[in-house]
Design a protein around this motif. Structure first.
Motif, mmCIF file in Angstrom:
data_model
loop_
_atom_site.group_PDB
_atom_site.id
_atom_site.type_symbol
_atom_site.label_atom_id
_atom_site.label_comp_id
_atom_site.label_asym_id
_atom_site.label_seq_id
_atom_site.Cartn_x
_atom_site.Cartn_y
_atom_site.Cartn_z
ATOM 1 N N CYS A 88 0.957 -1.199 -0.031
ATOM 2 C CA CYS A 88 -0.036 0.037 0.113
ATOM 3 C C CYS A 88 1.011 1.245 0.113
ATOM 4 O O CYS A 88 1.766 1.515 0.806
ATOM 5 C CB CYS A 88 -1.019 -0.020 1.262
ATOM 6 N N HIS A 90 0.269 4.152 0.788
ATOM 7 C CA HIS A 90 0.055 5.132 1.820
ATOM 8 C C HIS A 90 0.629 4.864 3.065
ATOM 9 O O HIS A 90 1.136 5.916 4.099
ATOM 10 C CB HIS A 90 -1.510 5.300 2.217
ATOM 11 N N HIS A 91 0.815 3.574 3.462
ATOM 12 C CA HIS A 91 1.145 3.158 4.767
ATOM 13 C C HIS A 91 2.530 2.129 4.330
ATOM 14 O O HIS A 91 3.213 1.580 5.514
ATOM 15 C CB HIS A 91 0.339 2.283 5.547
ATOM 16 N N CYS A 159 -2.831 -2.358 6.116
ATOM 17 C CA CYS A 159 -3.013 -1.161 6.879
ATOM 18 C C CYS A 159 -4.538 -1.207 7.607
ATOM 19 O O CYS A 159 -4.694 -0.217 8.371
ATOM 20 C CB CYS A 159 -2.672 -0.028 6.002
HETATM 21 ZN ZN LIG Z 1 -2.956 1.562 3.593
#
Ligand SMILES: [Zn+2]
Length: 197
Positions: A88, A90-91, A159
């Motif tokens: 991912c 974003h994380h 996440c």
């Molecule tokens: Zn994420």
């Protein structure tokens, strides 16, 4: 960004040094000592893992599809349960899932294993599931010029599991349809009923 010419040994070493130095910094900022025994080899291990996670940046995934065969077949071809793992964006948390790819050819087919390799090439990048789904559909469309292509991805996002909402078993489903699948709800239904079997 990894060096433009990753093949040269000098560039490879420079990239690795910078990567490992950054991980050492990260350990320090988190509050630990990168020189203590358990963490000494961690920057190297993390680098190896990240190179694996991001292999797809160093290839052109749709090139896998380019070995084409002429056929008369005009019905749905579907490859189910292509498992993949991704990260991912974003994380940097793992995403695990399966992709289902179906298409109705227009005179050309590709090898089934090639579709799986193409999926891996896009998965092994920093991703969001929606983009991954679309990239797979677009690659199929661009190379095979089929009558239509449909992609469904079901994935678990770590996440979502470990932080925030903590929905350990939630699965995210995304779809992309092109050509005849976008135009004709009956064709989408056919795809989805095969998916259930
Ligand atoms: Zn994420």
């Amino acid at each position: 960004m990894l060096h433009a010419d990753p093949e040269s040994l000098e560039n490879k070493m420079k990239d690795s040094r910078e990567f490992m130095e950054a991980v050492r910094k990260l350990i320090q900022v988190c509050g630990d000592d990168p020189d203590r025994q358990g963490l000494q080899e961690t920057p190297f291990r993390v680098m190896k893992k990240f190179l694996e996670y991001t292999e797809g940046y160093r290839e052109e995934p749709k090139a896998h599809l380019e070995k084409l065969f002429d056929v008369d077949h005009r019905d749905l071809i579907m490859v189910k349960d292509i498992d993949f793992d991704s990260v991912c964006e974003h994380h940097f948390a793992p995403i695990f899932g399966v992709a289902h790819v179906g298409y109705i050819p227009n005179g050309k087919i590709t090898g089934l294993s090639k579709i799986a390799r193409m999926v891996d090439g896009y998965a092994k990048r920093f991703q969001v599931q929606e983009r991954l789904t679309n990239q797979i559909a677009e690659a199929m469309e661009e190379v095979l010029r089929p009558q239509g292509v449909m992609v469904v991805i079901e994935a678990k996002h770590m996440c979502m599991c470990g932080r925030g909402v903590k929905k350990r078993d939630s699965v995210t489903v995304s779809t992309a349809s092109r050509g005849i699948f976008a135009e004709n709800p009956e064709k989408r239904k056919e795809f989805l009923s095969l998916l259930k079997n």
